[in-house]
Enzyme design. Structure first.
Site, PDB file in Angstrom:
ATOM      1  N   CYS A   1      47.977  37.329  41.260  1.00  0.00           N
ATOM      2  CA  CYS A   1      48.346  38.563  41.979  1.00  0.00           C
ATOM      3  C   CYS A   1      47.173  39.228  42.703  1.00  0.00           C
ATOM      4  CB  CYS A   1      48.984  39.552  41.011  1.00  0.00           C
ATOM      5  SG  CYS A   1      47.846  40.199  39.764  1.00  0.00           S
TER       6      CYS A   1
ATOM      7  N   CYS B   1      32.551  39.505  32.914  1.00  0.00           N
ATOM      8  CA  CYS B   1      32.612  40.876  32.409  1.00  0.00           C
ATOM      9  C   CYS B   1      33.914  41.478  32.959  1.00  0.00           C
ATOM     10  CB  CYS B   1      31.382  41.636  32.901  1.00  0.00           C
ATOM     11  SG  CYS B   1      31.232  43.285  32.260  1.00  0.00           S
TER      12      CYS B   1
END
Length: 125
Positions: free
Chosen positions: A94, A114
């Site tokens: 997406c 991260c």
């Protein structure tokens, strides 16, 4: 507290809200106790598999950190905002912003993904 420090903090908070970035160490959740489980971390928007639980490690940065992503789960894009060159991690399903990729000498891949905690949904395996 000086005015400069207050402005800096307000600026960081505004960026976090406007770009849906999350501040580190913001909320402790149950996600932290699944660091070595065999489950899978999915995109919180489209349920695309992103990371395996056994690839997660504690980097002490305030964000969930992984050393390898699920094949085809994420896309890496160059990011040059704020005068720095970084690598943005987005969901391949997406295009949601997930976080950033950094070099990390203490992982098997020499990398650290991260990731914003709010971008993940954990499914226990």
């Amino acid at each position: 507290m000086s005015t400069r420090i207050v402005c800096l903090k307000n600026s960081r908070i505004k960026k976090a809200r406007n770009r849906l970035y999350k501040m580190p160490f913001g909320h402790k959740t149950d996600m932290q106790k699944f660091a070595s489980d065999e489950g899978t971390y999915l995109c919180s928007s489209c349920a695309q598999p992103l990371f395996e639980g056994d690839k997660r490690f504690e980097a002490h940065c305030g964000f969930p950190s992984f050393w390898l992503h699920v094949a085809e789960g994420v896309e890496l894009k160059p990011l040059t905002s704020y005068g720095r060159i970084r690598t943005q991690v987005v969901c391949s399903g997406c295009s949601k912003h997930l976080g950033h990729l950094f070099e990390h000498p203490d992982t098997p891949t020499q990398l650290r993904y991260c990731i914003n905690q709010e971008a993940l949904k954990y499914v226990k395996g």
